[in-house]
Motif scaffolding. Structure first.
Motif, PDB file in Angstrom:
ATOM      1  N   UNK A 137      75.602 -21.670 -23.035  1.00 40.83           N
ATOM      2  CA  UNK A 137      76.129 -22.287 -21.832  1.00 40.83           C
ATOM      3  C   UNK A 137      77.617 -22.101 -21.661  1.00 40.83           C
ATOM      4  N   UNK A 138      78.141 -20.988 -22.193  1.00 37.60           N
ATOM      5  CA  UNK A 138      79.586 -20.719 -22.174  1.00 37.60           C
ATOM      6  C   UNK A 138      79.904 -19.610 -21.179  1.00 37.60           C
ATOM      7  N   UNK A 139      81.019 -19.764 -20.477  1.00 33.29           N
ATOM      8  CA  UNK A 139      81.529 -18.750 -19.558  1.00 33.29           C
ATOM      9  C   UNK A 139      82.619 -17.936 -20.253  1.00 33.29           C
ATOM     10  N   UNK A 140      82.552 -16.620 -20.107  1.00 36.17           N
ATOM     11  CA  UNK A 140      83.561 -15.709 -20.643  1.00 36.17           C
ATOM     12  C   UNK A 140      84.572 -15.411 -19.534  1.00 36.17           C
ATOM     13  N   UNK A 141      85.844 -15.432 -19.890  1.00 28.67           N
ATOM     14  CA  UNK A 141      86.911 -15.189 -18.921  1.00 28.67           C
ATOM     15  C   UNK A 141      87.746 -13.983 -19.329  1.00 28.67           C
ATOM     16  N   UNK A 142      88.164 -13.201 -18.333  1.00 29.80           N
ATOM     17  CA  UNK A 142      89.151 -12.147 -18.543  1.00 29.80           C
ATOM     18  C   UNK A 142      90.345 -12.439 -17.654  1.00 29.80           C
ATOM     19  N   UNK A 143      91.532 -12.049 -18.099  1.00 29.19           N
ATOM     20  CA  UNK A 143      92.753 -12.433 -17.387  1.00 29.19           C
ATOM     21  C   UNK A 143      93.663 -11.228 -17.146  1.00 29.19           C
ATOM     22  N   UNK A 144      93.977 -10.925 -15.892  1.00 28.25           N
ATOM     23  CA  UNK A 144      95.027  -9.943 -15.614  1.00 28.25           C
ATOM     24  C   UNK A 144      96.385 -10.502 -16.028  1.00 28.25           C
ATOM     25  N   UNK A 145      97.130  -9.744 -16.822  1.00 27.27           N
ATOM     26  CA  UNK A 145      98.413 -10.180 -17.372  1.00 27.27           C
ATOM     27  C   UNK A 145      99.505  -9.212 -16.943  1.00 27.27           C
ATOM     28  N   UNK A 146     100.674  -9.742 -16.626  1.00 28.15           N
ATOM     29  CA  UNK A 146     101.737  -8.896 -16.073  1.00 28.15           C
ATOM     30  C   UNK A 146     102.334  -7.954 -17.126  1.00 28.15           C
ATOM     31  N   UNK A 147     102.803  -6.819 -16.648  1.00 30.69           N
ATOM     32  CA  UNK A 147     103.316  -5.771 -17.530  1.00 30.69           C
ATOM     33  C   UNK A 147     104.753  -6.026 -17.970  1.00 30.69           C
ATOM     34  N   UNK A 148     105.431  -6.999 -17.388  1.00 31.13           N
ATOM     35  CA  UNK A 148     106.781  -7.339 -17.822  1.00 31.13           C
ATOM     36  C   UNK A 148     106.734  -8.122 -19.132  1.00 31.13           C
ATOM     37  N   UNK A 156      95.747  -5.734 -15.483  1.00 29.04           N
ATOM     38  CA  UNK A 156      96.957  -6.263 -14.853  1.00 29.04           C
ATOM     39  C   UNK A 156      96.771  -6.837 -13.454  1.00 29.04           C
ATOM     40  N   UNK A 157      95.749  -6.421 -12.728  1.00 24.98           N
ATOM     41  CA  UNK A 157      95.605  -6.767 -11.317  1.00 24.98           C
ATOM     42  C   UNK A 157      94.340  -7.570 -11.071  1.00 24.98           C
ATOM     43  N   UNK A 158      94.438  -8.525 -10.132  1.00 21.79           N
ATOM     44  CA  UNK A 158      93.300  -9.387  -9.831  1.00 21.79           C
ATOM     45  C   UNK A 158      92.089  -8.584  -9.339  1.00 21.79           C
ATOM     46  N   UNK A 159      92.319  -7.627  -8.469  1.00 21.09           N
ATOM     47  CA  UNK A 159      91.209  -6.842  -7.950  1.00 21.09           C
ATOM     48  C   UNK A 159      90.490  -6.069  -9.038  1.00 21.09           C
ATOM     49  N   UNK A 160      91.245  -5.583 -10.018  1.00 15.74           N
ATOM     50  CA  UNK A 160      90.625  -4.868 -11.136  1.00 15.74           C
ATOM     51  C   UNK A 160      89.768  -5.814 -11.972  1.00 15.74           C
ATOM     52  N   UNK A 186     101.720  -8.968  -8.119  1.00 17.10           N
ATOM     53  CA  UNK A 186     101.174  -8.701  -6.791  1.00 17.10           C
ATOM     54  C   UNK A 186     101.690  -9.613  -5.691  1.00 17.10           C
ATOM     55  N   UNK A 187     101.922 -10.892  -6.012  1.00 16.42           N
ATOM     56  CA  UNK A 187     102.263 -11.846  -4.969  1.00 16.42           C
ATOM     57  C   UNK A 187     101.057 -12.166  -4.094  1.00 16.42           C
ATOM     58  N   UNK A 188     101.310 -12.781  -2.932  1.00 18.65           N
ATOM     59  CA  UNK A 188     100.248 -13.091  -1.963  1.00 18.65           C
ATOM     60  C   UNK A 188      99.158 -13.934  -2.621  1.00 18.65           C
ATOM     61  N   UNK A 189      99.584 -14.924  -3.385  1.00 19.49           N
ATOM     62  CA  UNK A 189      98.658 -15.668  -4.236  1.00 19.49           C
ATOM     63  C   UNK A 189      97.605 -16.419  -3.436  1.00 19.49           C
ATOM     64  N   UNK A 190      98.010 -17.100  -2.378  1.00 19.68           N
ATOM     65  CA  UNK A 190      97.043 -17.893  -1.626  1.00 19.68           C
ATOM     66  C   UNK A 190      95.908 -17.021  -1.099  1.00 19.68           C
ATOM     67  N   UNK A 191      96.247 -15.865  -0.561  1.00 24.44           N
ATOM     68  CA  UNK A 191      95.224 -14.976  -0.017  1.00 24.44           C
ATOM     69  C   UNK A 191      94.314 -14.428  -1.114  1.00 24.44           C
ATOM     70  N   UNK A 192      94.879 -14.178  -2.284  1.00 26.58           N
ATOM     71  CA  UNK A 192      94.038 -13.680  -3.382  1.00 26.58           C
ATOM     72  C   UNK A 192      93.119 -14.777  -3.914  1.00 26.58           C
ATOM     73  N   UNK A 196      89.135 -14.066  -3.738  1.00 31.07           N
ATOM     74  CA  UNK A 196      88.403 -13.904  -4.993  1.00 31.07           C
ATOM     75  C   UNK A 196      87.787 -15.194  -5.515  1.00 31.07           C
ATOM     76  N   UNK A 197      87.817 -16.256  -4.731  1.00 33.55           N
ATOM     77  CA  UNK A 197      87.484 -17.573  -5.264  1.00 33.55           C
ATOM     78  C   UNK A 197      86.130 -17.619  -5.969  1.00 33.55           C
ATOM     79  N   UNK A 198      85.141 -16.949  -5.425  1.00 36.25           N
ATOM     80  CA  UNK A 198      83.804 -16.996  -6.020  1.00 36.25           C
ATOM     81  C   UNK A 198      83.781 -16.418  -7.428  1.00 36.25           C
ATOM     82  N   UNK A 199      84.745 -15.556  -7.749  1.00 36.73           N
ATOM     83  CA  UNK A 199      84.777 -14.923  -9.056  1.00 36.73           C
ATOM     84  C   UNK A 199      85.820 -15.490  -9.997  1.00 36.73           C
ATOM     85  N   UNK A 200      86.419 -16.636  -9.652  1.00 39.66           N
ATOM     86  CA  UNK A 200      87.465 -17.255 -10.464  1.00 39.66           C
ATOM     87  C   UNK A 200      86.868 -18.391 -11.287  1.00 39.66           C
TER      88      UNK A 200
END
Length: 261
Positions: A137-148, A156-160, A186-192, A196-200
């Motif tokens: 009953x566990x969910x696996x998460x992956x996280x885009x992380x910034x290159x800086x 690195x990117x939400x779409x990826x 990327x910015x534009x956080x609200x729109x992302x 992508x909400x269904x996949x977050x």
């Protein structure tokens, strides 16, 4: 209304790790997250959670040799056996501690690496992890992380991140949306968030660019919290930031939300 989890790897570092649970609860947090629990027995962590009435929101699967600079093994060819044994250990901890989310780190990939091969290994490992986690009953998460902050990190990117989850096709594989990393890349956080909400599966916050409290920096978090509420998010929001001074002294931003609750 947003619900916040204190990140005990970055917050309350003025206390020993096991004492951070009580400090977070005293300040009004109802949940905690952190990078790794493996330096302590799972039963001892569960004891601290129960003692202070806290929910465990999230922790990471073993990342390889963290002290040597490794940041995950999921996308590293030749490390499949290590990844799978590490994920099994994470599931063992989760079964005791009681959390239903585990973040799997992709790893650092050299500039000359065969990215297609790394992606194939990543997909295979994520499919394995998701199948193993589903039985618990566990969910696996992956996280885009910034290159800086983490040069060479594979994702690195939400779409990826969303595309990888869709390609694996497991219902319990979702993206960990860190507003700090997304703003830098990327910015534009609200729109992302809306796109992508269904996949977050989990959300994290920090001020940008210094990664301090969320009321410091260029992001308008009260607005973003309203967006998150309007989307119907029911999970925890992880406070993965480095307090500018003392942790408790910097929680003025949190008090209105505790009052409203």
């Amino acid at each position: 209304m947003p619900r916040f989890a204190a990140n005990l790897s970055m917050m309350y570092t003025e206390h020993d790790f096991l004492d951070r649970f009580g400090a977070a609860a005293k300040d009004g947090f109802q949940a905690v997250e952190y990078l790794f629990p493996y330096d302590h027995p799972a039963a001892e962590i569960r004891k601290r959670l129960d003692e202070h009435g806290l929910t465990q929101a999230l922790f990471n699967a073993p990342p390889g040799d963290w002290a040597a600079g490794e940041r995950g093994t999921a996308a590293l060819p030749g490390r499949e056996t290590e990844f799978r044994s590490g994920f099994a250990r994470a599931l063992e901890y989760a079964s005791v501690i009681g959390n239903d989310r585990i973040h799997v780190m992709a790893g650092l990939v050299p500039a000359d690496a065969d990215r297609a091969r790394c992606r194939a290994v990543y997909l295979e490992n994520l499919a394995y992890a998701a199948a193993s986690a589903a039985a618990h009953g566990v969910t696996v998460l992956i996280e885009p992380i910034n290159t800086r902050d983490m040069p060479g990190y594979f994702l690195n990117l939400q779409g990826d991140g969303q595309a990888i989850c869709q390609q694996v096709g497991a219902a319990n594989l979702l993206v960990q949306f860190d507003c700090y990393h997304c703003q830098i890349m990327e910015g534009d956080i609200a729109k992302k968030l809306q796109r992508d909400f269904a996949g977050i599966g989990h959300i994290q916050i920090a001020g940008v660019p210094e990664r301090h409290e969320p009321d410091i920096g260029e992001l308008n978090y009260p607005y973003l919290f309203d967006v998150i509420d309007q989307l119907g998010y029911q999970g925890w929001i992880g406070c993965e930031y480095r307090p500018r001074a003392g942790t408790s002294e910097g929680l003025g931003w949190l008090k209105p939300y505790l009052t409203r609750r």
